[in-house]
Scaffold this motif. Structure first.
Motif, PDB file in Angstrom:
ATOM      1  N   PHE A 122      12.075  -3.004  -9.954  1.00  0.00           N
ATOM      2  CA  PHE A 122      10.848  -3.111  -9.164  1.00  0.00           C
ATOM      3  C   PHE A 122      10.425  -1.738  -8.668  1.00  0.00           C
ATOM      4  O   PHE A 122      11.259  -0.942  -8.238  1.00  0.00           O
ATOM      5  N   HIS A 123       9.106  -1.489  -8.725  1.00  0.00           N
ATOM      6  CA  HIS A 123       8.574  -0.295  -8.076  1.00  0.00           C
ATOM      7  C   HIS A 123       8.868  -0.406  -6.584  1.00  0.00           C
ATOM      8  O   HIS A 123       8.656  -1.453  -5.984  1.00  0.00           O
ATOM      9  N   TRP A 124       9.361   0.681  -5.998  1.00  0.00           N
ATOM     10  CA  TRP A 124       9.649   0.644  -4.563  1.00  0.00           C
ATOM     11  C   TRP A 124       9.166   1.915  -3.891  1.00  0.00           C
ATOM     12  O   TRP A 124       9.500   3.013  -4.317  1.00  0.00           O
ATOM     13  N   GLN A 125       8.356   1.736  -2.866  1.00  0.00           N
ATOM     14  CA  GLN A 125       8.033   2.849  -1.979  1.00  0.00           C
ATOM     15  C   GLN A 125       7.526   2.274  -0.662  1.00  0.00           C
ATOM     16  O   GLN A 125       6.785   1.289  -0.634  1.00  0.00           O
ATOM     17  N   LEU A 126       7.952   2.891   0.426  1.00  0.00           N
ATOM     18  CA  LEU A 126       7.538   2.446   1.755  1.00  0.00           C
ATOM     19  C   LEU A 126       6.019   2.530   1.917  1.00  0.00           C
ATOM     20  O   LEU A 126       5.409   1.713   2.612  1.00  0.00           O
ATOM     21  N   ARG A 127       5.421   3.484   1.243  1.00  0.00           N
ATOM     22  CA  ARG A 127       3.971   3.677   1.333  1.00  0.00           C
ATOM     23  C   ARG A 127       3.215   2.422   0.892  1.00  0.00           C
ATOM     24  O   ARG A 127       2.123   2.128   1.412  1.00  0.00           O
ATOM     25  N   SER A 128       3.764   1.668  -0.058  1.00  0.00           N
ATOM     26  CA  SER A 128       3.064   0.486  -0.572  1.00  0.00           C
ATOM     27  C   SER A 128       2.744  -0.506   0.533  1.00  0.00           C
ATOM     28  O   SER A 128       1.714  -1.188   0.488  1.00  0.00           O
ATOM     29  N   THR A 188      11.077   6.575   7.656  1.00  0.00           N
ATOM     30  CA  THR A 188      11.373   7.505   6.558  1.00  0.00           C
ATOM     31  C   THR A 188      12.388   6.874   5.609  1.00  0.00           C
ATOM     32  O   THR A 188      13.102   5.939   5.968  1.00  0.00           O
ATOM     33  N   GLU A 189      12.481   7.412   4.404  1.00  0.00           N
ATOM     34  CA  GLU A 189      13.497   6.913   3.469  1.00  0.00           C
ATOM     35  C   GLU A 189      14.902   7.189   4.006  1.00  0.00           C
ATOM     36  O   GLU A 189      15.825   6.404   3.789  1.00  0.00           O
ATOM     37  N   GLU A 190      15.071   8.306   4.714  1.00  0.00           N
ATOM     38  CA  GLU A 190      16.386   8.642   5.274  1.00  0.00           C
ATOM     39  C   GLU A 190      16.776   7.625   6.350  1.00  0.00           C
ATOM     40  O   GLU A 190      17.933   7.166   6.400  1.00  0.00           O
ATOM     41  N   ARG A 231       7.641  -7.398   6.801  1.00  0.00           N
ATOM     42  CA  ARG A 231       6.845  -7.342   5.567  1.00  0.00           C
ATOM     43  C   ARG A 231       7.500  -6.452   4.500  1.00  0.00           C
ATOM     44  O   ARG A 231       6.829  -5.933   3.609  1.00  0.00           O
ATOM     45  N   PHE A 232       8.818  -6.300   4.562  1.00  0.00           N
ATOM     46  CA  PHE A 232       9.496  -5.366   3.668  1.00  0.00           C
ATOM     47  C   PHE A 232       9.249  -5.691   2.193  1.00  0.00           C
ATOM     48  O   PHE A 232       9.165  -4.783   1.361  1.00  0.00           O
ATOM     49  N   ASN A 233       9.148  -6.977   1.858  1.00  0.00           N
ATOM     50  CA  ASN A 233       8.961  -7.335   0.450  1.00  0.00           C
ATOM     51  C   ASN A 233       7.740  -6.680  -0.168  1.00  0.00           C
ATOM     52  O   ASN A 233       7.675  -6.488  -1.386  1.00  0.00           O
ATOM     53  N   GLU A 234       6.777  -6.303   0.665  1.00  0.00           N
ATOM     54  CA  GLU A 234       5.572  -5.652   0.153  1.00  0.00           C
ATOM     55  C   GLU A 234       5.829  -4.210  -0.278  1.00  0.00           C
ATOM     56  O   GLU A 234       4.971  -3.596  -0.922  1.00  0.00           O
TER      57      GLU A 234
END
Length: 204
Positions: free
Chosen positions: A17-23, A44-46, A81-84
């Motif tokens: 799956f494409h993953w980025q917090l920005r999405s 942040t990713e960290e 809403r993490f699944n988004e």
């Protein structure tokens, strides 16, 4: 078809799956400068990686809200809403998973993913039903590239490193797998993965 006693191990984020917090947060924060600041300083990713390592949301969220009280609602959205952040499959990869499954190739996942978030994420995606076992870093409290999580996969799958084909988008994770003797490959896209699996005899 090759030796089906050898298994294929998939990473999840940025492979399945494409993953980025920005999405997620680009839906919440319209101003691009503000969005960049938020993703560089708050979620942040960290900071997120703590959950991959086993820190609970019950610990993480209140601590972050205490640091950034004016961002409380946005911080709460991270869990709610993490699944988004990972809603879209990587093009072509799920088709490869299904072909391997139809060919009776044993399939496993090894993912850096928070245990609580993976529980809610995996329920939405039937692709995970095709895997014999899914090793989740947040549940084990060990994250890639720690050698111990690769050892755990070997134990859980009943296979030595040379019987495990592994694909991951992170070079450090691939290097750690190779150090244990795994047939490990850096993931770039479905076409290259298909070629690698053809070369290894998993796909005809």
């Amino acid at each position: 078809m090759g030796d089906v006693t050898k298994a294929v191990v998939f990473d999840v984020g940025r492979v399945l799956f494409h993953w980025q917090l920005r999405s997620l947060f680009e839906k919440i924060i319209e101003n691009e400068v503000e969005l960049d600041w938020f993703l560089s300083n708050v979620i942040t990713e960290e900071w997120h990686f703590q959950h991959d390592q086993g820190v609970t949301l019950g610990e993480m969220l209140p601590a972050r809200i205490a640091e950034f009280p004016d961002q409380a609602l946005r911080i709460a959205s991270y869990a709610a809403r993490f699944n988004e952040t990972a809603s879209a499959p990587v093009d072509g990869v799920h088709t490869i998973v299904k072909r391997l499954h139809e060919g009776c190739v044993p399939l496993f996942c090894l993912t850096n993913f928070g245990g609580e978030l993976f529980a809610q994420f995996s329920q939405e995606h039937a692709i995970f039903d095709l895997f014999e076992d899914i090793i989740v870093s947040g549940i084990e409290k060990i994250a890639k590239p720690d050698p111990r999580i690769y050892e755990l996969v070997e134990q859980r799958s009943g296979r030595r490193g040379d019987a495990l084909f592994f694909t991951d988008d992170n070079p450090d994770n691939v290097a750690a797998a190779k150090a244990r003797g795994w047939d490990a490959h850096l993931f770039t896209d479905a076409a290259q993965l298909e070629a690698q699996l053809l070369g290894a005899g998993f796909l005809a």
